[in-house]
Design a protein around this motif. Sequence first.
Motif, PDB file in Angstrom:
ATOM      1  N   UNK A 159       0.842  -1.195   0.000  1.00 27.34           N
ATOM      2  CA  UNK A 159       0.000   0.000   0.000  1.00 27.34           C
ATOM      3  C   UNK A 159       0.877   1.244   0.000  1.00 27.34           C
ATOM      4  N   UNK A 160       0.264   2.400  -0.154  1.00 33.99           N
ATOM      5  CA  UNK A 160       0.959   3.686  -0.167  1.00 33.99           C
ATOM      6  C   UNK A 160       1.945   3.836  -1.324  1.00 33.99           C
ATOM      7  N   UNK A 161       1.629   3.242  -2.453  1.00 26.15           N
ATOM      8  CA  UNK A 161       2.543   3.323  -3.592  1.00 26.15           C
ATOM      9  C   UNK A 161       2.709   4.758  -4.075  1.00 26.15           C
ATOM     10  N   UNK A 162       1.564   5.415  -4.289  1.00 22.81           N
ATOM     11  CA  UNK A 162       1.644   6.792  -4.791  1.00 22.81           C
ATOM     12  C   UNK A 162       2.292   7.705  -3.776  1.00 22.81           C
ATOM     13  N   UNK A 163       1.919   7.492  -2.519  1.00 23.20           N
ATOM     14  CA  UNK A 163       2.443   8.329  -1.441  1.00 23.20           C
ATOM     15  C   UNK A 163       3.968   8.237  -1.377  1.00 23.20           C
ATOM     16  N   UNK A 166      -2.612   1.710  -8.132  1.00 20.51           N
ATOM     17  CA  UNK A 166      -3.590   1.499  -7.080  1.00 20.51           C
ATOM     18  C   UNK A 166      -3.066   0.528  -6.041  1.00 20.51           C
ATOM     19  N   UNK A 167      -3.346   0.847  -4.778  1.00 19.63           N
ATOM     20  CA  UNK A 167      -2.983  -0.069  -3.715  1.00 19.63           C
ATOM     21  C   UNK A 167      -3.979  -1.212  -3.662  1.00 19.63           C
ATOM     22  N   UNK A 168      -3.650  -2.240  -2.932  1.00 23.86           N
ATOM     23  CA  UNK A 168      -4.553  -3.384  -2.891  1.00 23.86           C
ATOM     24  C   UNK A 168      -5.685  -3.179  -1.894  1.00 23.86           C
ATOM     25  N   UNK A 169      -5.381  -2.619  -0.751  1.00 19.75           N
ATOM     26  CA  UNK A 169      -6.435  -2.408   0.231  1.00 19.75           C
ATOM     27  C   UNK A 169      -6.033  -1.286   1.163  1.00 19.75           C
ATOM     28  N   UNK A 170      -6.950  -0.857   1.979  1.00 26.66           N
ATOM     29  CA  UNK A 170      -6.635   0.151   2.971  1.00 26.66           C
ATOM     30  C   UNK A 170      -6.553  -0.532   4.322  1.00 26.66           C
TER      31      UNK A 170
END
Lengths: 671, 168
Positions: A289-293, A355-359
């Motif tokens: 997660x947080x790829x874009x960030x 897109x991340x996979x989940x939050x």
Amino acid sequence: MIATFGYLTLVLAFLLALYGLIVVIFGLYQRSTAFIQSARSALMLIFPMVSISLIAMLILLLDDRFDVAYVYSVSSRSMPVYLKMTALWGGQSGSLLFWSWLLSGFSITFASRNWKKERDLLPWVLLVLTLVSAFFLFLNVFTEMPFERFWEFEDGSRVLSVLQPRGSISLMPIDGQGLNPLLRHPGMIWHPPALYLGFIGLVIPFAMAIAALAAGRKDQQWITISRSWILIAWVFLSLGLVLGMQWAYDVLGWGGYWGWDPVEIAALLPWLSATAFLHTALLQRRRDIFKRWNFFLVILTFSLVIFGTFLTRSGVISSVHAFGSSSVGPLLFGFTTIILIGGLGFLGYRWKNLQGTHFPEFTFSRELLTVFTNLILLSTLAVCVLGVIYPILSEWITGAPMTVGPEWYERITGPLFLLLLLLTGICPLAGWGLTYFSRLKRRLLIVIPLSLLVPLAVRLLTGVRGVVLFLSLWMASLGVLILLAQVGHDVKLVVTRFEDKILVALWRFFRRNRLRYGALLVHLGIVVMSLGIIGLEGLQQETQVTLKPRESALLNDYHFRFDGVENFEDDDGISVIQANLTVIRDGKLVTTLSPQRQIFAQMGLAVTQPSVDSNLARDLYAILVESQFSTQETVTFRFYVTPLVNWLWIGTAMLTLGTLIALLPHKRLKS
Amino acid sequence: MVNSEQEGVKSPRWKYIIGGALFVIAVILLVISATRATAEFFMTIEELQGSQANLAGENLRVSGAVLGDSIAYDTETGLLHFTIAHIPAEEDEIEALGGLGAVLHQAANDSDEPLLDVVYQGAQPDMLRHEAQAIVTGSLNADGVFMAEELLLKCPTKYEEALPEQAE
């Protein structure tokens, strides 16, 4: 001759960077491996070229070649050899040369790694590195030339030029102006290079991020590769910041360590965003997660590095650190904009891909704490940026420029740092995903009351009050206890499982979990550092007194007795007034102190040299404010008693060691 | 930190957004209160003395050229007295007058520039001398004397000299 040679190799280096940049663009366009390889070779050749240039400058400095304007402005005959060498980064153009040299060093190291598995990334990495190199070498060659010399014409007019103008002769001043007295300190050896290494090291993750975006990679390989580079840069940045604090504490003579000077802030900004990245990078590697960030943070970090050079080198800011007004401002500002807009452009282009996979669930977990840490770090960053640009912003909005000072920063960042301190300490309590509090209950029942003892004891023993002091001491001791309890817990686990060969088992366990223990030690280091900062901010006591010989002043149970004054001349032609003091506590001799005032007659400057006696519990710090000894037989002093300062430096050593442990080669992360 | 598309208001994403927003609001409130309490007006001496508004008690930051003869340190009280002369604030204006060094030299020596008396409690800084640029932070008292809480000094001339004086 040497100067001209040094300049020519710089020109060559610039041409190599330019060639590399053009060829790599062409190679990308043509999909030609040969062109890419050629660009790679060009990039790697920059390092030897700039090295020669750097050696030339060192020779000129050591050789007292004052016909070179840079040597004239930062060196003088009487300066010791180590200062002559550090004068390399004592002025604008020399330090930019040093900067380019470090940049070429990072470039050659990174370009020479094995790119077999990342063939698609290599051209973009080369593109970024040649672009950044070309920019800084352009500054070296065209605007901030370190090899300019003095020339005189027959009519007496003088010019500055790299090459000899027709009809002129070389002008060799008898002596140089010498390094700014405030910079004549051993701190000059380590503080600037450490910071520069930290700043420039951040170019590598930036190049990797741009490459990953441009090549359309969705995996986290760029983070895996950048990891050790960003850790190295981060630890140097941390060291550079703390060495600066130590220097300010030792030399600047105000018993402080951090003044919220815009240039200090400029160095803090990339540290804040890089720290944020170190945490969310871990989240991406673990949870995808947080790829874009993460891309955003790395682009922001490197933009802040260039923004920092703009603040320091453009003359927009007046401070101890600034290099004075200069023409490179617009260029550096322009380059900051290019880096930021360009980087964000790439990110925008790939936005949908990432897109991340989940939050993560909103529950007490590493994930939540990491997000919260990021929020605090980035808020601090935003506040610092706001403070730096506030004069411009307020004039723009209201027409009347307003500024903000240290008090403003302290009021806002104080609570933020307190939260950060709490998080640093409690993070090992939270597990990945979900935390079972029932398992932590026993540990918390011991740790929380125990940690309250420290602030209570300080309050009872010293009588110093204050909510912030109480809370920060509590947070710090809570952090230390939780982190130590975590280690104790692990040890117990190993010991109960392996009844024989315990030491071997322990060693294996720590080695297998070195990432975890590296991080634990870094966190412990930061909490320990906070003790020093609490000492400086909350517990420091000071007094200013005028004393006659044999008189003494009392501060916090310490009697500072003034014994007399000595006047002498230093080797460097600096005249020194030294006051001798004896410190007595409960009738026993504690130490002797000898603060000085050094007068640089040549420059009409006096420098205060504090005297410090230091142990783990406290520092005794004396400054000679003013001597009226020749007329009234009195001397005015300022004394400080500051508890716990040394823990700031000890914590830094722990932080460094922790990072080194985390940097040790490892085979697998997911275990 | 907006991440993946999630369904419904109950998703963790909303909790993060609300939590984050609350935190950011708290920080903004902190910034506003700190700014109200400590931000300083940056003024020249001319503006300060020409101002109609009653500035006594306001947080101010003023910059000027130090008059060397005026520096007096009172060891009894620990108070440092000195006077600064008006210099322009705009960078363009300073450049047009020949740079900061020239402006400071001119202001500190022969001029009818407006003057401001400054009192500072604390050690005499190393760089406080004739023609230095002093940037003082504090407030005006009822007598029009500037009570400085913070004193920042800058001496540009020495290090900006382009060409050497002494030569073989």
